[in-house]
Design a protein around this motif. Structure first.
Motif, PDB file in Angstrom:
ATOM      1  N   CYS A 102     -38.731   2.779  -0.702  1.00  0.00           N
ATOM      2  CA  CYS A 102     -40.156   2.902  -0.118  1.00  0.00           C
ATOM      3  C   CYS A 102     -40.547   2.314   1.212  1.00  0.00           C
ATOM      4  CB  CYS A 102     -41.232   2.545  -1.254  1.00  0.00           C
ATOM      5  SG  CYS A 102     -41.103   3.468  -2.576  1.00  0.00           S
TER       6      CYS A 102
ATOM      7  N   LYS B 251     -46.105   1.769  -3.199  1.00  0.00           N
ATOM      8  CA  LYS B 251     -45.564   3.191  -3.178  1.00  0.00           C
ATOM      9  C   LYS B 251     -44.717   3.411  -4.446  1.00  0.00           C
ATOM     10  CE  LYS B 251     -46.314   4.339   1.650  1.00  0.00           C
ATOM     11  NZ  LYS B 251     -45.611   4.676   2.862  1.00  0.00           N
ATOM     12  N   PHE B 252     -43.808   2.353  -4.579  1.00  0.00           N
ATOM     13  CA  PHE B 252     -42.971   2.268  -5.845  1.00  0.00           C
ATOM     14  C   PHE B 252     -43.987   2.606  -6.942  1.00  0.00           C
ATOM     15  CE2 PHE B 252     -40.533   0.785  -9.074  1.00  0.00           C
ATOM     16  CZ  PHE B 252     -39.683   1.614  -9.065  1.00  0.00           C
TER      17      PHE B 252
ATOM     18  N   LEU C 249     -47.262   9.858   0.624  1.00  0.00           N
ATOM     19  CA  LEU C 249     -46.401  10.321  -0.285  1.00  0.00           C
ATOM     20  C   LEU C 249     -46.110  11.708  -0.135  1.00  0.00           C
ATOM     21  CD1 LEU C 249     -46.872   7.452  -3.103  1.00  0.00           C
ATOM     22  CD2 LEU C 249     -44.739   7.511  -1.517  1.00  0.00           C
TER      23      LEU C 249
ATOM     24  N   TRP D 247     -42.520  13.622  -1.575  1.00  0.00           N
ATOM     25  CA  TRP D 247     -42.176  13.057  -2.814  1.00  0.00           C
ATOM     26  C   TRP D 247     -43.185  13.417  -3.814  1.00  0.00           C
ATOM     27  CZ3 TRP D 247     -40.656   7.430  -1.203  1.00  0.00           C
ATOM     28  CH2 TRP D 247     -39.577   7.428  -0.213  1.00  0.00           C
TER      29      TRP D 247
END
Length: 161
Positions: free
Chosen positions: A43, A49-50, A110, A115
């Motif tokens: 990330c 973000k993870f 993202l 993703w």
């Protein structure tokens, strides 16, 4: 005759882990560090973000249709956007304890990365994310196996009554 260990309950195993943490912690923490380090790297150094991806993945894997797909189908892009139980920015913010604005900003990034796909106010995990996070998934699997081994060895070391 060989004594067979009775199946341990979850509460019993949790108690064993807590009582013996000092002796098993290395076997639990090392694989966790591996997962978190690789996740952070995947990330771009941004653990928020993870965490967002993790919340979306949990809602995805909880959908009954997700379990019907093969690994090959998920990796190939045959299913470009995965089914989900549904998740939105507010629920992610609530889940990870971050501000709605922070989550909104990171979700936008993202989405740009491909993703996550936004459909209305719902967010969905994509095949691109599934491919790009393959190493993280593999590391999570290795961590799971290692944790299972540590707890199983601990359980087996406890004398039977």
């Amino acid at each position: 005759m060989v004594a067979v260990k009775p199946k341990s309950t979850r509460a019993t195993l949790e108690h064993l882990v807590a009582e013996n943490y000092s002796t098993i912690s290395l076997g639990l923490l090392s694989p966790l560090l591996d997962v978190l380090s690789l996740s952070r790297e995947a990330c771009g150094g941004d653990m928020d973000k993870f965490l967002i991806m993790l919340v979306v993945a949990i809602r995805t894997t909880g959908h009954k249709r997700f379990a019907t797909y093969t690994r090959e189908q998920l990796l190939s892009g045959e299913v470009p956007v995965f089914p989900s139980l549904g998740v939105n920015i507010q629920s992610i913010a609530d889940s990870v304890g971050a501000s709605k604005e922070t989550i909104r900003r990171k979700v936008t990034e993202l989405v740009k990365a491909g993703w996550i796909e936004r459909q209305g106010n719902k967010l969905y995990f994509t095949a691109k994310a599934y491919r790009d996070f393959e190493k993280v998934r593999e590391r999570i699997g290795k961590m799971s196996v290692r944790h299972h081994q540590v707890v199983e060895q601990l359980r087996d070391a406890v004398p039977t009554d």
